[in-house]
Design an enzyme around this catalytic site. Structure first.
Site, short mmCIF file in Angstrom:
data_model
loop_
_atom_site.label_atom_id
_atom_site.label_comp_id
_atom_site.label_asym_id
_atom_site.label_seq_id
_atom_site.Cartn_x
_atom_site.Cartn_y
_atom_site.Cartn_z
N ARG A 103 -3.56 -0.59 5.33
CA ARG A 103 -4.04 -1.77 4.78
C ARG A 103 -3.23 -2.86 4.43
NH1 ARG A 103 -5.80 1.94 -0.32
NH2 ARG A 103 -3.88 2.99 0.45
N ASP A 133 -9.15 3.18 1.60
CA ASP A 133 -7.83 3.72 2.33
C ASP A 133 -8.47 4.28 3.60
OD1 ASP A 133 -5.48 4.55 3.49
OD2 ASP A 133 -4.92 5.78 1.95
N CYS A 183 0.82 -1.23 0.08
CA CYS A 183 -0.03 -0.05 0.00
C CYS A 183 0.84 1.20 0.05
CB CYS A 183 -1.15 0.05 1.14
SG CYS A 183 -0.26 0.12 2.78
#
Length: 147
Positions: free
Chosen positions: A15, A118, A9
């Site tokens: 994440r 996100d 990420c």
């Protein structure tokens, strides 16, 4: 089944560490997993809400962020990114890796928005939503790897 999976990420604090912890928690034989960030500062902990959501789901974690480097790219036989822009960045920085790089959703043929949302800077509820999204997608990854 032998696989080395790298989740990628942006900052490697939300994440990708959650994805790494979820897959590790499954305890699958022959699967190694790491995570890294395109723009990570090395050594940062996972975000407080990411850690809380993992704790709430009884998933152990001990995370320090890693900046994506050639070492991680070369180590992995499958790179799963959280967004199309992460995949593009890997293709620019590590062109040899493009054939083993997919967005997480692309890899499991998930229709719709190609990006995993996100949660950075969001509420615990935002992190819970991302966690559920990741858990569902990782179950699909496992099914695909078993085929």
């Amino acid at each position: 089944m032998q696989h080395r999976i790298l989740f990628v990420c942006t900052g490697n604090t939300c994440r990708s560490p959650m994805a790494e912890a979820i897959l590790k928690h499954k305890g699958l034989e022959g699967i190694e997993v790491k995570s890294a960030g395109i723009y990570a500062a090395s050594g940062s902990e996972a975000s407080p809400n990411a850690k809380q959501v993992l704790d709430d789901n009884n998933i152990s974690h001990n995370h320090r962020s890693t900046l994506l480097s050639r070492d991680e790219v070369d180590w992995a036989d499958l790179i799963l990114t959280m967004t199309a822009s992460h995949k593009y960045a890997i293709g620019q920085q590590h062109p040899r890796a493009i054939e083993k790089t997919f967005t997480l959703k692309e890899y499991v043929d998930e229709p719709g928005d190609p990006d995993v949302s996100d949660p950075y800077g969001g509420s615990k509820t935002t992190y819970e939503y991302t966690y559920k999204q990741l858990e569902k997608l990782i179950d699909k990854v496992i099914e695909k790897l078993k085929q």
